[in-house]
Every structure is written in C-alpha cells, then in structure tokens.
Design an enzyme around this catalytic site. Structure first.
Site, PDB file in Angstrom:
ATOM      1  N   CYS A   1     -10.357   6.232 -16.047  1.00 13.95           N
ATOM      2  CA  CYS A   1      -9.032   6.831 -16.272  1.00 13.95           C
ATOM      3  C   CYS A   1      -8.615   6.798 -17.739  1.00 13.95           C
ATOM      4  CB  CYS A   1      -7.982   6.140 -15.416  1.00 13.95           C
ATOM      5  SG  CYS A   1      -8.391   6.154 -13.673  1.00 13.95           S
TER       6      CYS A   1
ATOM      7  N   HIS B   1      -0.875   7.388 -18.356  1.00 12.31           N
ATOM      8  CA  HIS B   1      -1.760   7.678 -17.231  1.00 12.31           C
ATOM      9  C   HIS B   1      -0.945   7.586 -15.941  1.00 12.31           C
ATOM     10  CE1 HIS B   1      -4.915   7.681 -14.371  1.00 12.31           C
ATOM     11  NE2 HIS B   1      -4.913   6.380 -14.152  1.00 12.31           N
TER      12      HIS B   1
ATOM     13  N   ASN C   1      -3.239  10.194  -8.659  1.00  9.83           N
ATOM     14  CA  ASN C   1      -3.971   9.715  -9.836  1.00  9.83           C
ATOM     15  C   ASN C   1      -5.211  10.594 -10.028  1.00  9.83           C
ATOM     16  OD1 ASN C   1      -5.652   8.362 -11.599  1.00  9.83           O
ATOM     17  ND2 ASN C   1      -5.351   6.339 -10.674  1.00  9.83           N
TER      18      ASN C   1
HETATM   19  N1  COA Z   1      -0.598   2.781   4.285  1.00  8.31           N
HETATM   20  C1  COA Z   1      -0.028   1.783   4.971  1.00  8.31           C
HETATM   21  N2  COA Z   1      -0.336   0.487   4.747  1.00  8.31           N
HETATM   22  C2  COA Z   1      -1.239   0.218   3.800  1.00  8.31           C
HETATM   23  C3  COA Z   1      -1.865   1.226   3.052  1.00  8.31           C
HETATM   24  C4  COA Z   1      -1.518   2.550   3.343  1.00  8.31           C
HETATM   25  N3  COA Z   1      -2.038   3.587   2.672  1.00  8.31           N
HETATM   26  N4  COA Z   1      -2.731   0.659   2.175  1.00  8.31           N
HETATM   27  C5  COA Z   1      -2.639  -0.663   2.362  1.00  8.31           C
HETATM   28  N5  COA Z   1      -1.744  -0.931   3.336  1.00  8.31           N
HETATM   29  C6  COA Z   1      -1.333  -2.229   3.870  1.00  8.31           C
HETATM   30  C7  COA Z   1      -2.358  -3.311   3.610  1.00  8.31           C
HETATM   31  O1  COA Z   1      -3.338  -3.307   4.621  1.00  8.31           O
HETATM   32  C8  COA Z   1      -1.487  -4.533   3.644  1.00  8.31           C
HETATM   33  O2  COA Z   1      -1.257  -4.866   4.996  1.00  8.31           O
HETATM   34  P1  COA Z   1      -1.201  -6.406   5.457  1.00  8.31           P
HETATM   35  O3  COA Z   1      -0.063  -7.008   4.694  1.00  8.31           O
HETATM   36  O4  COA Z   1      -0.977  -6.288   6.920  1.00  8.31           O
HETATM   37  O5  COA Z   1      -2.525  -6.970   5.064  1.00  8.31           O
HETATM   38  C9  COA Z   1      -0.152  -4.075   3.065  1.00  8.31           C
HETATM   39  O6  COA Z   1      -0.170  -2.649   3.158  1.00  8.31           O
HETATM   40  C10 COA Z   1       0.056  -4.476   1.628  1.00  8.31           C
HETATM   41  O7  COA Z   1      -1.106  -4.146   0.909  1.00  8.31           O
HETATM   42  P2  COA Z   1      -1.198  -4.462  -0.627  1.00  8.31           P
HETATM   43  O8  COA Z   1      -2.554  -4.077  -1.114  1.00  8.31           O
HETATM   44  O9  COA Z   1      -0.744  -5.864  -0.869  1.00  8.31           O
HETATM   45  O10 COA Z   1      -0.098  -3.467  -1.210  1.00  8.31           O
HETATM   46  P3  COA Z   1       0.448  -3.375  -2.676  1.00  8.31           P
HETATM   47  O11 COA Z   1       1.907  -3.557  -2.657  1.00  8.31           O
HETATM   48  O12 COA Z   1      -0.351  -4.194  -3.654  1.00  8.31           O
HETATM   49  O13 COA Z   1       0.177  -1.845  -3.013  1.00  8.31           O
HETATM   50  C11 COA Z   1      -1.339  -0.474  -4.261  1.00  8.31           C
HETATM   51  C12 COA Z   1      -1.154  -1.368  -3.037  1.00  8.31           C
HETATM   52  C13 COA Z   1      -2.782   0.018  -4.266  1.00  8.31           C
HETATM   53  C14 COA Z   1      -0.404   0.710  -4.138  1.00  8.31           C
HETATM   54  C15 COA Z   1      -1.009  -1.272  -5.559  1.00  8.31           C
HETATM   55  O14 COA Z   1      -1.676  -2.517  -5.538  1.00  8.31           O
HETATM   56  C16 COA Z   1      -1.395  -0.521  -6.785  1.00  8.31           C
HETATM   57  O15 COA Z   1      -0.857   0.534  -7.082  1.00  8.31           O
HETATM   58  N6  COA Z   1      -2.328  -1.060  -7.600  1.00  8.31           N
HETATM   59  C17 COA Z   1      -2.801  -0.368  -8.785  1.00  8.31           C
HETATM   60  C18 COA Z   1      -3.821   0.647  -8.360  1.00  8.31           C
HETATM   61  C19 COA Z   1      -4.163   1.627  -9.421  1.00  8.31           C
HETATM   62  O16 COA Z   1      -3.321   2.014 -10.214  1.00  8.31           O
HETATM   63  N7  COA Z   1      -5.408   2.063  -9.425  1.00  8.31           N
HETATM   64  C20 COA Z   1      -5.892   3.059 -10.312  1.00  8.31           C
HETATM   65  C21 COA Z   1      -6.299   2.486 -11.602  1.00  8.31           C
HETATM   66  S1  COA Z   1      -6.703   3.720 -12.744  1.00  8.31           S
END
Ligand code: COA
Length: 323
Positions: free
Chosen positions: A109, A250, A280
């Site tokens: 990215c 980004h 993204n």
């Molecule tokens: N829909 C519903 N529930 C979902 C889900 C979805 N699409 N994806 C994950 N979950 C659930 C998980 O299973 C978890 O459930 P649990 O508590 O029962 O285990 C819960 O939601 C929380 O998951 P978590 O991973 O802790 O969520 P989060 O608040 O960290 O959000 C992201 C996840 C990916 C949105 C966040 O971590 C993020 O944006 N990270 C940066 C990613 C990024 O920018 N990547 C690109 C880099 S260039």
C-alpha cells in the site's frame, strides 16, 4: 518535481456491504462502523494493467502531453497481471508509450509513494523528463472471499500522475520498512516449485496465496508510524504542520485517518476521504484520491500537500509536495 496531470479508473461493478453480507457472516453496520467502508469496486475481468492503462491515459491527457512524450513508467502494484512481462511494460503497450523505460515497484500500500520518490530521484538526476507514475491493484484476486475479516476491506482500482522536473516545486520524502513484521500482513505467495521440491500440493499453495492479516497489529502500526513519518517529512521540508493545506492519506480505515488527525492536532477537514466508495485499493488509493480532489477543484487553492501511507512489508512513507 511538478505534477502535470492525474487520472484514475475503477472497475464498473460496485459491491456494497449488503452484497458481502450475502456471502460471509457480516453486516453493513459492522463494516461501516469499524472501517468507514460502504462499498468497493471489483473487477469482473479487467486486469491490473487494464485499470492502469485507463488511469494512465486520463493522466496523460490531463497533463497536455502525448503518450510518446513519456520517457519512464513506474508502476506500483502487489497484484500484477503476471510476473513476466512486468505490468508497466504491459501498460506501455496498451497506451502506446513507446519511448518509455518501464518497471514495477512493490511496496504494497506504500507502493505509490515509493514510486513517486523514485520518479523524483530520476528527475533530479536528469535522466528522464516526463514520468508516468501509476498505482494499480486487482486485490480481489488475492482476497479470500470466505474470510470476513479481510474480504470486506479491499477493492480494485488504479490512479496515475504524470510528473516532470521543476526546480520551483519542492519535494521531500521519508520512507521506511520493517521486514521482521512482514507476516502481520502477507499473501500472494508464489512458493518455490521445481523438480527438487516435493510436497507443494495445490491446497497449500491456495492457502498461502490469499492475503492474511493481523488487523489489530496493522492498526497499531499505522496509527503510530503515519503521524511519526509525517512529522519527520515536515521537519525535513522545514514546514509547520498548520501550513499544510491537505493530507492525502492511504485510504484503509476511517478510524486510522481520524487517529492521525488527532495525533497531529490537525482539523479532520484537512483529511479528505473516499474509502467509503472504494475500500482499501492499496497502491492505488493515494493517486485515486489525489485525482478526485484535483478534478473536483479541492486542490485549486492548495499549495502544500502531504501524502502518507503504510502497508505490507511492513512499509510506510510520507511525501511533502508543492502544487
Ligand atoms: N463482520 C462481522 N464481524 C467481524 C468481521 C466482519 N466482517 N470481521 C471480524 N469480525 C468479528 C471478529 O470475528 C471478532 O469477533 P469475536 O470478538 O467474536 O472474536 C470481532 O468482530 C472483533 O474483531 P477484531 O479483529 O477485534 O475487530 P477490530 O475492531 O480490530 O476491527 C479491523 C478489525 C480489520 C477493521 C481493524 O483491526 C483494522 O482496520 N485494522 C487495520 C487493517 C488495515 O488497515 N489493513 C490494511 C493495511 S494497508
């Protein structure tokens, strides 16, 4: 370095959060509140080079040049059509930029920022005059469409700029990488396969092919590194943060962008967003947003801009540009 023109292109098929809720256990409320994303565009046949060629032709037209005036194409992608020929050469063929030297850059990215720095270095060295810098991705092909934790985040698209040497416009950049943290966001593996190596069955190949991510680690990394490298580039440019007209970041997650604006103490209005429409798009996200801002007139009174991004590698960067 001066930006002469810009362009972008996304595939016509729009996939909403509700559409995704039909294939994985998710919903619009979860996706939009956690990420800000409402839809993304997904290719139903166009390759990364097709998206790139459309964005590139628009950027060249906008620059007032002809394709034959381009003497270098730098293309950032982690999802090229194939390894050989490189994607930049494929784009060259599609747009008729017969006088260009062409190669790809992969910094995930952060790729567009790394490519822009590379263009600046070539221009500063006087080796080339007009450089086409492209970010293009078909992330949909390395997305595991059964994994709700990643498939809701990404989209396909391309953005491009044409740059030329101009001593009156300053350009400063800061970049970094941390390969030790690579596994936090990894995929698109092409494992070593030859007559000496046994046991690379197709199931294992498929498993390592799709993107996997530790979302919380990436989040922590982004909200720390992005403000840090923006601070570094502003120090290098000797420009105060309040003098920056716009921060073109980004487009990964609205919560990351809000956190960066808070940490820098800058009005969120200075952080334009389009991730709700495209998700993204990795190396394409910064040039797509830049082009939308330019075409909408939002850059008309903007002179000092910061671009910043982060991604797999891990990699990160910030650039200070003057329009
Ligand atoms: N829909 C519903 N529930 C979902 C889900 C979805 N699409 N994806 C994950 N979950 C659930 C998980 O299973 C978890 O459930 P649990 O508590 O029962 O285990 C819960 O939601 C929380 O998951 P978590 O991973 O802790 O969520 P989060 O608040 O960290 O959000 C992201 C996840 C990916 C949105 C966040 O971590 C993020 O944006 N990270 C940066 C990613 C990024 O920018 N990547 C690109 C880099 S260039």
């Amino acid at each position: 370095m001066k930006i002469l023109g810009s362009g972008h292109y996304v595939p016509h098929t729009k996939v909403t959060n509700d559409d995704l809720a039909k294939i994985v256990d998710t919903n619009d409320e979860w996706i939009s509140s956690r990420t800000g994303i409402r839809s993304r565009h997904i290719s139903d046949g166009e390759e990364a080079s097709d998206l790139a060629a459309n964005a590139a032709m628009e950027a060249i037209k906008d620059s007032g040049l002809n394709a034959t005036d381009i003497d270098m194409i730098l293309l950032a992608t982690l999802t090229p059509d194939r390894m050989l020929p490189n994607c930049a050469c494929t784009v060259q063929k599609k747009i008729g930029a017969v006088n260009a030297t062409c190669f790809d850059i992969n910094a995930a990215c952060s790729g567009f920022l790394f490519a822009l720095n590379t263009a600046n270095a070539y221009l500063t060295a006087g080796m080339y005059k007009n450089i086409l810098v492209i970010g293009t991705e078909t992330l949909s092909k390395v997305t595991d469409w059964s994994d709700r934790s990643t498939c809701v985040l990404f989209g396909d698209g391309a953005g491009a700029v044409v740059v030329t040497a101009d001593d009156s416009k300053s350009f400063y950049a800061v970049t970094g990488a941390d390969g030790v943290k690579g596994p936090v966001l990894a995929g698109a593996s092409t494992p070593l396969r030859n007559m000496l190596i046994k046991g690379n069955d197709d199931e294992n190949l498929a498993d390592s092919y799709f993107m996997k991510m530790d979302g919380q680690e990436v989040f922590k990394f982004a909200v720390t590194k992005v403000p840090e490298c923006i601070g570094q580039v502003l120090e290098k440019a000797d420009v105060a943060v309040e003098d920056i007209d716009l921060f073109v970041l980004h487009q990964a997650n609205i919560r990351i962008i809000s956190s960066v604006s808070k940490r820098l103490g800058v009005d969120p209005e200075k952080f334009p967003v389009n991730l709700h429409k495209y998700g993204n798009t990795s190396a394409a996200s910064i040039p797509i947003l830049f082009d939308e801002l330019r075409k909408s007139g939002a850059l008309d009174n903007a002179h000092k801009i910061v671009l910043s991004g982060f991604g797999g590698g891990l990699t990160w960067g910030a650039s200070y540009i003057e329009l």
